[in-house]
Scaffold this active site. Structure first.
Site, PDB file in Angstrom:
ATOM      1  N   TYR A  22      51.891   0.838  63.083  1.00 34.54           N
ATOM      2  CA  TYR A  22      52.178   0.730  61.647  1.00 34.54           C
ATOM      3  C   TYR A  22      51.617  -0.526  60.982  1.00 34.54           C
ATOM      4  CZ  TYR A  22      55.346   4.566  62.741  1.00 34.54           C
ATOM      5  OH  TYR A  22      55.860   5.777  63.146  1.00 34.54           O
ATOM      6  N   HIS A  99      52.105   9.295  54.769  1.00 37.17           N
ATOM      7  CA  HIS A  99      52.408   8.646  56.050  1.00 37.17           C
ATOM      8  C   HIS A  99      51.390   7.561  56.329  1.00 37.17           C
ATOM      9  CE1 HIS A  99      55.359  11.704  56.903  1.00 37.17           C
ATOM     10  NE2 HIS A  99      54.500  12.566  56.413  1.00 37.17           N
TER      11      HIS A  99
HETATM   12  C1  DQA Z   1      55.725   7.900  59.477  1.00 37.05           C
HETATM   13  C2  DQA Z   1      55.409   8.919  60.591  1.00 37.05           C
HETATM   14  C3  DQA Z   1      56.674   9.518  61.162  1.00 37.05           C
HETATM   15  O1  DQA Z   1      56.361  10.438  62.206  1.00 37.05           O
HETATM   16  C4  DQA Z   1      57.544   8.418  61.755  1.00 37.05           C
HETATM   17  O2  DQA Z   1      58.748   8.956  62.235  1.00 37.05           O
HETATM   18  C5  DQA Z   1      57.803   7.321  60.775  1.00 37.05           C
HETATM   19  C6  DQA Z   1      56.687   6.835  59.969  1.00 37.05           C
HETATM   20  C7  DQA Z   1      54.447   7.201  58.971  1.00 37.05           C
HETATM   21  O3  DQA Z   1      54.491   6.644  57.878  1.00 37.05           O
HETATM   22  O4  DQA Z   1      53.425   7.196  59.661  1.00 37.05           O
HETATM   23  O5  DQA Z   1      58.889   6.781  60.705  1.00 37.05           O
HETATM   24  O6  DQA Z   1      56.306   8.592  58.387  1.00 37.05           O
END
Ligand code: DQA
Length: 147
Positions: A22, A99
């Site tokens: 992330y 995402h």
């Molecule tokens: C997310 C992707 C989801 O699978 C994960 O559970 C998240 C973050 C993303 O921003 O990449 O919490 O939403």
């Protein structure tokens, strides 16, 4: 034009949470980048974060009549929350799902990530561009809404 950004569960931990996936920028950094983009687009942007599913649903309901569009990162609720999907479908406010990570690349090791139950209620989805996914979602909404 008023746009609402909803960050879902665990996104309050951005910057320290699995940075290899992330990134190292915090949620405050993301919101600052979005405030900058709002000025460039000539729109008003409000950002909120909730860990609880019900709080996200309440936020979606409250957006009716107050916001013209919504950028929603439902976090893990993406993959199983029919309640959030129904809320998006119920409010009639154009919503873009987004995402940070590329769900389809990750699904090779974690198959549950390939499914979004929220996406069918949304106008479209942006995924895989890190913080830029948020920026692209705002641009998509602005273009969609004709600002
Ligand atoms: C997310 C992707 C989801 O699978 C994960 O559970 C998240 C973050 C993303 O921003 O990449 O919490 O939403």
């Amino acid at each position: 034009m008023r746009l609402l950004v909803i960050h879902g569960p665990n996104l309050n931990l951005l910057g320290t949470r699995e940075p290899q996936i992330y990134g190292t920028q915090s949620l405050t950094d993301v919101d600052a980048r979005l405030a900058q983009e709002a000025v460039a687009l000539g729109v008003e942007v409000v950002c909120v974060q909730h860990n609880a599913e019900g709080a996200i649903i309440d936020e979606l309901h409250a957006a009716r009549g107050r916001f013209d569009g919504i950028a929603l990162n439902p976090g893990a609720y993406t993959h199983y929350s029919y309640a959030i999907r129904d809320a998006v479908a119920s409010i009639g406010v154009p919503t873009v799902e987004l995402h940070l990570s590329n769900l389809y690349a990750r699904a090779q090791h974690e198959p549950f990530r390939a499914i979004s139950v929220v996406a069918p209620a949304c106008r479209g989805t942006v995924a895989g561009f890190g913080i830029e996914s948020y920026v692209l979602a705002l641009r998509a909404l602005t273009s969609l809404l004709g600002a």
